[in-house]
Design an enzyme around this catalytic site. Structure first.
Site, PDB file in Angstrom:
ATOM      1  N   CYS A  17       0.864  -1.172   0.000  1.00  0.00           N
ATOM      2  CA  CYS A  17       0.000   0.000   0.000  1.00  0.00           C
ATOM      3  C   CYS A  17       0.910   1.234   0.000  1.00  0.00           C
ATOM      4  CB  CYS A  17      -0.839  -0.079   1.277  1.00  0.00           C
ATOM      5  SG  CYS A  17      -2.181   1.073   1.346  1.00  0.00           S
ATOM      6  N   CYS A  55      -7.281   5.951  -8.279  1.00  0.00           N
ATOM      7  CA  CYS A  55      -6.685   6.539  -7.078  1.00  0.00           C
ATOM      8  C   CYS A  55      -6.805   8.052  -7.170  1.00  0.00           C
ATOM      9  CB  CYS A  55      -5.229   6.122  -6.949  1.00  0.00           C
ATOM     10  SG  CYS A  55      -4.462   6.807  -5.480  1.00  0.00           S
TER      11      CYS A  55
HETATM   12  P1  FAD Z   1     -10.667  -2.969   5.916  1.00  0.00           P
HETATM   13  O1  FAD Z   1     -11.187  -1.637   5.494  1.00  0.00           O
HETATM   14  O2  FAD Z   1      -9.393  -3.014   6.688  1.00  0.00           O
HETATM   15  O3  FAD Z   1     -11.830  -3.651   6.755  1.00  0.00           O
HETATM   16  C1  FAD Z   1     -11.671  -4.850   7.444  1.00  0.00           C
HETATM   17  C2  FAD Z   1     -12.674  -4.908   8.584  1.00  0.00           C
HETATM   18  O4  FAD Z   1     -12.646  -6.214   9.164  1.00  0.00           O
HETATM   19  C3  FAD Z   1     -12.360  -3.926   9.700  1.00  0.00           C
HETATM   20  O5  FAD Z   1     -13.524  -3.252  10.096  1.00  0.00           O
HETATM   21  C4  FAD Z   1     -11.823  -4.817  10.813  1.00  0.00           C
HETATM   22  O6  FAD Z   1     -12.064  -4.321  12.115  1.00  0.00           O
HETATM   23  C5  FAD Z   1     -12.624  -6.090  10.573  1.00  0.00           C
HETATM   24  N1  FAD Z   1     -11.972  -7.293  11.133  1.00  0.00           N
HETATM   25  C6  FAD Z   1     -10.708  -7.735  10.917  1.00  0.00           C
HETATM   26  N2  FAD Z   1     -10.484  -8.873  11.606  1.00  0.00           N
HETATM   27  C7  FAD Z   1     -11.634  -9.149  12.259  1.00  0.00           C
HETATM   28  C8  FAD Z   1     -12.022 -10.182  13.151  1.00  0.00           C
HETATM   29  N3  FAD Z   1     -11.183 -11.167  13.495  1.00  0.00           N
HETATM   30  N4  FAD Z   1     -13.279 -10.154  13.669  1.00  0.00           N
HETATM   31  C9  FAD Z   1     -14.154  -9.149  13.338  1.00  0.00           C
HETATM   32  N5  FAD Z   1     -13.827  -8.152  12.504  1.00  0.00           N
HETATM   33  C10 FAD Z   1     -12.595  -8.150  11.971  1.00  0.00           C
HETATM   34  N6  FAD Z   1      -7.849   2.645  -1.597  1.00  0.00           N
HETATM   35  C11 FAD Z   1      -8.410   3.459  -2.523  1.00  0.00           C
HETATM   36  O7  FAD Z   1      -8.954   2.953  -3.502  1.00  0.00           O
HETATM   37  N7  FAD Z   1      -8.374   4.808  -2.397  1.00  0.00           N
HETATM   38  C12 FAD Z   1      -7.795   5.408  -1.326  1.00  0.00           C
HETATM   39  O8  FAD Z   1      -7.765   6.638  -1.237  1.00  0.00           O
HETATM   40  C13 FAD Z   1      -7.201   4.578  -0.335  1.00  0.00           C
HETATM   41  N8  FAD Z   1      -6.608   5.132   0.754  1.00  0.00           N
HETATM   42  C14 FAD Z   1      -6.078   4.314   1.688  1.00  0.00           C
HETATM   43  C15 FAD Z   1      -5.481   4.911   2.804  1.00  0.00           C
HETATM   44  C16 FAD Z   1      -4.910   4.124   3.789  1.00  0.00           C
HETATM   45  C17 FAD Z   1      -4.285   4.805   4.970  1.00  0.00           C
HETATM   46  C18 FAD Z   1      -4.900   2.719   3.651  1.00  0.00           C
HETATM   47  C19 FAD Z   1      -4.275   1.835   4.710  1.00  0.00           C
HETATM   48  C20 FAD Z   1      -5.490   2.122   2.556  1.00  0.00           C
HETATM   49  C21 FAD Z   1      -6.091   2.902   1.570  1.00  0.00           C
HETATM   50  N9  FAD Z   1      -6.705   2.332   0.449  1.00  0.00           N
HETATM   51  C22 FAD Z   1      -7.257   3.165  -0.497  1.00  0.00           C
HETATM   52  C23 FAD Z   1      -6.694   0.872   0.210  1.00  0.00           C
HETATM   53  C24 FAD Z   1      -8.030   0.147   0.568  1.00  0.00           C
HETATM   54  O9  FAD Z   1      -9.090   0.699  -0.198  1.00  0.00           O
HETATM   55  C25 FAD Z   1      -8.360   0.267   2.047  1.00  0.00           C
HETATM   56  O10 FAD Z   1      -7.343  -0.328   2.801  1.00  0.00           O
HETATM   57  C26 FAD Z   1      -9.689  -0.414   2.414  1.00  0.00           C
HETATM   58  O11 FAD Z   1     -10.062   0.025   3.685  1.00  0.00           O
HETATM   59  C27 FAD Z   1      -9.597  -1.921   2.419  1.00  0.00           C
HETATM   60  O12 FAD Z   1     -10.869  -2.466   2.621  1.00  0.00           O
HETATM   61  P2  FAD Z   1     -11.113  -3.941   3.225  1.00  0.00           P
HETATM   62  O13 FAD Z   1     -12.591  -4.087   3.339  1.00  0.00           O
HETATM   63  O14 FAD Z   1     -10.353  -4.942   2.464  1.00  0.00           O
HETATM   64  O15 FAD Z   1     -10.437  -3.914   4.685  1.00  0.00           O
END
Ligand code: FAD
Length: 424
Positions: A160, A354
């Protein structure tokens, strides 16, 4: 009647849950399990770090929208998925059985890979979670009180990179606003083989655009960087040659640092034979379905994707909003199809958009498909990008609050392509 459980209510989980509800019969149960009662808009965390947003600005309490969409919300941490028993064991000892499971847990942050890394037991800050961004803000204020060198970047194995560039530029903008930029030498330390690689071998001219931004802002950089160790006042970094041998060792003084860590799969799924790869990422086919346990689907940052190519220091492929949204929608359609006695044939589109905010400007890109060579390979910089990101945040949070986030990224990407007259 069937029970569909979505594990994780981040970007992927929320979109999948909203859409699954539309696709499956009314009598089916849709359940979301999430550690917290809220959704956090992760892309805004760098703004929290410098005080441009408060915690409550970027969180959505999930109780109301989930209820509105007839989705049951269980707030609690899953301890272990038991795919043979088709059940999720919770930390409080209860278990949640399922007919279909959608794993959307995001990553576990591998701070412990490097001595001294991370906000809890180390010396670097993080923007990966709202709690980190909040504690990082105190560290940033301490830097402003007593200015000195700052290091921002992404370590070996990170996937990332966009948020690392955003954080560097946002900090730089805020330091200029406070008229103390001249007292904060800044270095960008990254495992990428070149500036603007982003884990994607670049998009359009991200190399030129991002290098130019760094030069404009007097941010020095070290690429092919392997962080050896972080101490309270310094970071030890090896810069590698193309063949992986050490070119230079850097001993960088620091008063403040924010480094993106490597990611791995969460403990609740790690080491389950056939479900995950050695790093704990969910193995999925083109339909987001696990081959060994076909009733399990994976979406978002928690799934396994191979890197784009060999690099001197390992870098992963980012999993960004557009592709995550598309994975969530494909999974919903596939579960809907299975419930109607059809095959799961839907595939995610795996494109990337992005909008990287640099505080007073930014860089936007669209990659279709995400992995090169591409049909659309477009990047641009400009002052409008910051304004677009603010609008993007407000629009998306409203979508989550009202229970309608299914094609948000697609709409934004299509709008950008149309505005800039890009053929796609
Ligand atoms: P997450 O958003 O991390 O969600 C996972 C969820 O699962 C969380 O709520 C967590 O608490 C829950 N969870 C995990 N383990 C457990 C468990 N054992 N029991 C219960 N719940 C659990 N992408 C873009 O396209 N544009 C952007 O501008 C962008 N900015 C970003 C900025 C940052 C700082 C980061 C880190 C990433 C960014 N990304 C961006 C990349 C990506 O879109 C994000 O990381 C996104 O939040 C990922 O989504 P996800 O659903 O895979 O995971």
């Amino acid at each position: 009647m069937a029970r569909v459980v979505v594990l994780g209510a981040g970007l992927g989980g929320v979109i999948a849950a909203y859409n699954i509800r539309k696709e499956v019969p009314k009598q089916d149960e849709v359940i979301v399990i999430n550690e917290n009662s809220f959704y956090q808009f992760v892309p805004s965390n760098p703004w929290v770090l410098v005080g441009w947003r408060e915690r409550e600005d970027i969180l959505v309490d999930l109780a109301k929208p989930m209820k509105k969409r007839h989705v049951q919300l269980i707030v609690g941490a899953a301890k272990k998925v038991d795919p043979d028993a088709k059940s999720v064991l919770m930390s409080d000892g209860t278990s949640v059985p399922y007919d279909y499971l959608v794993i959307a847990t995001g990553p576990e942050l591998a701070f412990d890979d490097i001595e001294g890394l991370g906000p809890e037991s180390g010396f670097t800050q993080s923007v990966c979670h709202i709690d980190h961004a909040q504690s990082g803000r105190a560290a940033f204020e301490a830097l402003c009180e007593d200015p000195g060198p700052a290091i921002v970047g992404a370590v070996q194995g990170a996937s990332c990179f966009g948020p690392a560039y955003e954080t560097a530029m946002i900090i730089e903008t805020e330091l200029r606003k406070r008229k103390i930029r001249d007292r904060v030498p800044m270095t960008f330390v990254t495992s990428e083989p070149y500036i603007g690689h982003l884990g994607l071998d670049g998009v359009g001219d991200t190399k030129g655009l991002l290098e130019s931004e760094m030069r404009d802002r007097h941010i020095k950089w070290i690429t092919n960087a392997r962080v050896k160790k972080v101490e309270a006042t310094r970071m030890l970094v090896e810069e590698l040659n193309e063949d992986g041998t050490v070119k230079t060792e850097h001993d960088l003084p620091m008063k403040f640092s924010m480094m993106l860590p490597a990611f791995r799969g969460v403990a609740a799924v790690r080491d389950i034979e056939g479900l995950v790869n050695p790093k704990g990422f969910i193995i999925t086919d083109q339909h987001q379905r696990n081959p060994k346990y076909p009733e399990i689907f994976g979406i978002g940052v928690c799934i396994a994707i191979p890197p784009v190519g060999k690099t001197p220091v390992p870098v992963g492929v980012p999993k960004t909003g557009f592709m995550i949204e598309s994975m969530g929608n494909a999974v919903a359609e596939n579960i809907g199809a299975l419930r109607k006695g059809r095959e799961a044939t839907h595939e995610a589109t795996w494109n990337a958009i992005c909008i990287a905010d640099f505080g007073d400007g930014g860089v936007a890109f669209i990659a279709q498909p995400q992995i090169p060579p591409r049909n659309v390979n477009w990047s641009v910089s400009g002052g409008w990008v910051h304004t677009a990101k603010v609008a993007f945040e407000k629009y998306f949070l409203r979508k989550v609050r009202t229970g309608h986030a299914e094609t948000f990224y697609e709409n934004v990407a299509l709008g950008l392509l149309k505005t800039h007259k890009i053929k796609h």
